[in-house]
Design a protein around this motif. Structure first.
Motif, mmCIF file in Angstrom:
data_model
loop_
_atom_site.group_PDB
_atom_site.id
_atom_site.type_symbol
_atom_site.label_atom_id
_atom_site.label_comp_id
_atom_site.label_asym_id
_atom_site.label_seq_id
_atom_site.Cartn_x
_atom_site.Cartn_y
_atom_site.Cartn_z
ATOM 1 N N LEU A 1 36.161 51.784 41.438
ATOM 2 C CA LEU A 1 37.038 51.123 40.480
ATOM 3 C C LEU A 1 36.266 50.050 39.720
ATOM 4 O O LEU A 1 36.329 49.968 38.493
ATOM 5 N N CYS A 2 35.502 49.243 40.442
ATOM 6 C CA CYS A 2 34.720 48.185 39.798
ATOM 7 C C CYS A 2 33.670 48.772 38.853
ATOM 8 O O CYS A 2 33.493 48.275 37.737
ATOM 9 N N LYS A 3 32.994 49.826 39.278
ATOM 10 C CA LYS A 3 32.012 50.477 38.397
ATOM 11 C C LYS A 3 32.684 50.997 37.138
ATOM 12 O O LYS A 3 32.182 50.797 36.031
ATOM 13 N N ALA A 4 33.810 51.675 37.297
ATOM 14 C CA ALA A 4 34.511 52.260 36.158
ATOM 15 C C ALA A 4 34.966 51.202 35.159
ATOM 16 O O ALA A 4 34.900 51.397 33.954
ATOM 17 N N LEU A 5 35.415 50.058 35.661
ATOM 18 C CA LEU A 5 35.923 48.999 34.800
ATOM 19 C C LEU A 5 34.832 48.036 34.340
ATOM 20 O O LEU A 5 35.098 47.132 33.549
ATOM 21 N N GLY A 6 33.621 48.180 34.864
ATOM 22 C CA GLY A 6 32.536 47.292 34.471
ATOM 23 C C GLY A 6 32.607 45.923 35.128
ATOM 24 O O GLY A 6 32.070 44.951 34.614
ATOM 25 N N VAL A 7 33.276 45.842 36.264
ATOM 26 C CA VAL A 7 33.367 44.581 37.007
ATOM 27 C C VAL A 7 32.088 44.431 37.823
ATOM 28 O O VAL A 7 31.693 45.335 38.541
ATOM 29 N N THR A 8 31.438 43.280 37.698
ATOM 30 C CA THR A 8 30.174 43.028 38.385
ATOM 31 C C THR A 8 30.305 41.868 39.363
ATOM 32 O O THR A 8 31.277 41.102 39.306
ATOM 33 N N GLY A 9 29.312 41.719 40.210
ATOM 34 C CA GLY A 9 29.286 40.605 41.150
ATOM 35 C C GLY A 9 29.256 39.262 40.446
ATOM 36 O O GLY A 9 29.706 38.251 40.975
ATOM 37 N N GLY A 10 28.730 39.233 39.229
ATOM 38 C CA GLY A 10 28.704 37.997 38.447
ATOM 39 C C GLY A 10 30.084 37.506 38.051
ATOM 40 O O GLY A 10 30.245 36.367 37.638
ATOM 41 N N MET A 11 31.090 38.366 38.178
ATOM 42 C CA MET A 11 32.467 37.994 37.849
ATOM 43 C C MET A 11 33.214 37.454 39.053
ATOM 44 O O MET A 11 34.367 37.054 38.933
ATOM 45 N N ASN A 12 32.573 37.442 40.214
ATOM 46 C CA ASN A 12 33.204 36.953 41.435
ATOM 47 C C ASN A 12 33.695 35.528 41.229
ATOM 48 O O ASN A 12 32.972 34.673 40.734
ATOM 49 N N GLY A 13 34.923 35.280 41.604
ATOM 50 C CA GLY A 13 35.505 33.951 41.494
ATOM 51 C C GLY A 13 36.259 33.713 40.194
ATOM 52 O O GLY A 13 36.952 32.710 40.068
ATOM 53 N N LEU A 14 36.126 34.608 39.208
ATOM 54 C CA LEU A 14 36.862 34.436 37.957
ATOM 55 C C LEU A 14 38.328 34.779 38.152
ATOM 56 O O LEU A 14 38.682 35.621 38.968
ATOM 57 N N SER A 15 39.181 34.141 37.392
ATOM 58 C CA SER A 15 40.608 34.431 37.438
ATOM 59 C C SER A 15 40.882 35.751 36.738
ATOM 60 O O SER A 15 40.359 36.003 35.646
ATOM 61 N N VAL A 16 41.715 36.594 37.345
ATOM 62 C CA VAL A 16 42.092 37.848 36.695
ATOM 63 C C VAL A 16 43.158 37.618 35.624
ATOM 64 O O VAL A 16 43.563 38.540 34.933
ATOM 65 N N LEU A 17 43.588 36.369 35.474
ATOM 66 C CA LEU A 17 44.601 36.033 34.475
ATOM 67 C C LEU A 17 43.987 35.506 33.189
ATOM 68 O O LEU A 17 44.699 35.119 32.262
ATOM 69 N N GLU A 18 42.654 35.455 33.122
ATOM 70 C CA GLU A 18 41.954 34.939 31.943
ATOM 71 C C GLU A 18 40.837 35.898 31.561
ATOM 72 O O GLU A 18 40.417 36.730 32.351
ATOM 73 N N ALA A 19 40.346 35.750 30.317
ATOM 74 C CA ALA A 19 39.223 36.567 29.852
ATOM 75 C C ALA A 19 38.046 36.383 30.810
ATOM 76 O O ALA A 19 37.862 35.304 31.352
ATOM 77 N N PRO A 20 37.305 37.441 31.091
ATOM 78 C CA PRO A 20 37.228 38.716 30.402
ATOM 79 C C PRO A 20 38.239 39.748 30.883
ATOM 80 O O PRO A 20 38.230 40.880 30.424
ATOM 81 N N PHE A 21 39.122 39.365 31.787
ATOM 82 C CA PHE A 21 40.128 40.303 32.291
ATOM 83 C C PHE A 21 41.373 40.248 31.431
ATOM 84 O O PHE A 21 41.666 39.241 30.798
ATOM 85 N N CYS A 22 42.111 41.328 31.429
ATOM 86 C CA CYS A 22 43.348 41.407 30.663
ATOM 87 C C CYS A 22 44.296 42.340 31.414
ATOM 88 O O CYS A 22 44.176 43.557 31.320
ATOM 89 N N LEU A 23 45.189 41.782 32.196
ATOM 90 C CA LEU A 23 46.116 42.571 33.003
ATOM 91 C C LEU A 23 47.520 42.501 32.424
ATOM 92 O O LEU A 23 47.969 41.445 31.982
ATOM 93 N N TYR A 24 48.196 43.634 32.448
ATOM 94 C CA TYR A 24 49.568 43.707 31.980
ATOM 95 C C TYR A 24 50.431 44.312 33.075
ATOM 96 O O TYR A 24 49.982 45.203 33.788
ATOM 97 N N PRO A 25 51.677 43.870 33.203
ATOM 98 C CA PRO A 25 52.549 44.481 34.213
ATOM 99 C C PRO A 25 52.890 45.915 33.807
ATOM 100 O O PRO A 25 52.946 46.236 32.618
ATOM 101 N N PRO A 26 53.112 46.781 34.783
ATOM 102 C CA PRO A 26 53.476 48.174 34.455
ATOM 103 C C PRO A 26 54.872 48.230 33.851
ATOM 104 O O PRO A 26 55.706 47.361 34.097
ATOM 105 N N SER A 27 55.125 49.254 33.065
ATOM 106 C CA SER A 27 56.452 49.406 32.464
ATOM 107 C C SER A 27 57.490 49.828 33.506
ATOM 108 O O SER A 27 58.663 49.539 33.365
ATOM 109 N N VAL A 28 57.037 50.512 34.552
ATOM 110 C CA VAL A 28 57.908 50.915 35.662
ATOM 111 C C VAL A 28 57.218 50.474 36.947
ATOM 112 O O VAL A 28 56.026 50.727 37.138
#
Length: 81
Positions: free
Chosen positions: A20-47
């Motif tokens: 999953l991390c490889k597919a999304l381009g998530v690296t160890g350098g992103m460890n500790g970053l909030s998933v609620l701020e850039a570079p991440f962009c999460l949206y709730p599912p419609s269902v």
């Protein structure tokens, strides 16, 4: 995602946390970053998905603990729950 992972079969793109991390381009350098701020962009599912939990796989310590979570019936799991 297919280029990062080197696979073309959709169900294998994100099977497992490492893939999953490889597919999304998530690296160890992103460890500790909030998933609620850039570079991440999460949206709730419609269902709301139906979730399942089960024992962890591929480990020996605390393997019986239900710390494996997934969308129930997902074809993208490396092993079904």
């Amino acid at each position: 995602m297919t280029v990062r992972r080197g696979v073309t079969e959709a169900r294998k793109l994100c099977a497992g946390p490492g893939n999953l991390c490889k597919a999304l381009g998530v690296t160890g350098g992103m460890n500790g970053l909030s998933v609620l701020e850039a570079p991440f962009c999460l949206y709730p599912p419609s269902v709301a998905p139906v979730l399942a939990s089960g024992v962890r796989i591929g480990i020996s310590k605390a393997a019986e603990r239900p710390w494996r979570f997934a969308v129930k019936g997902s074809p993208s799991l490396s092993r079904p729950i």
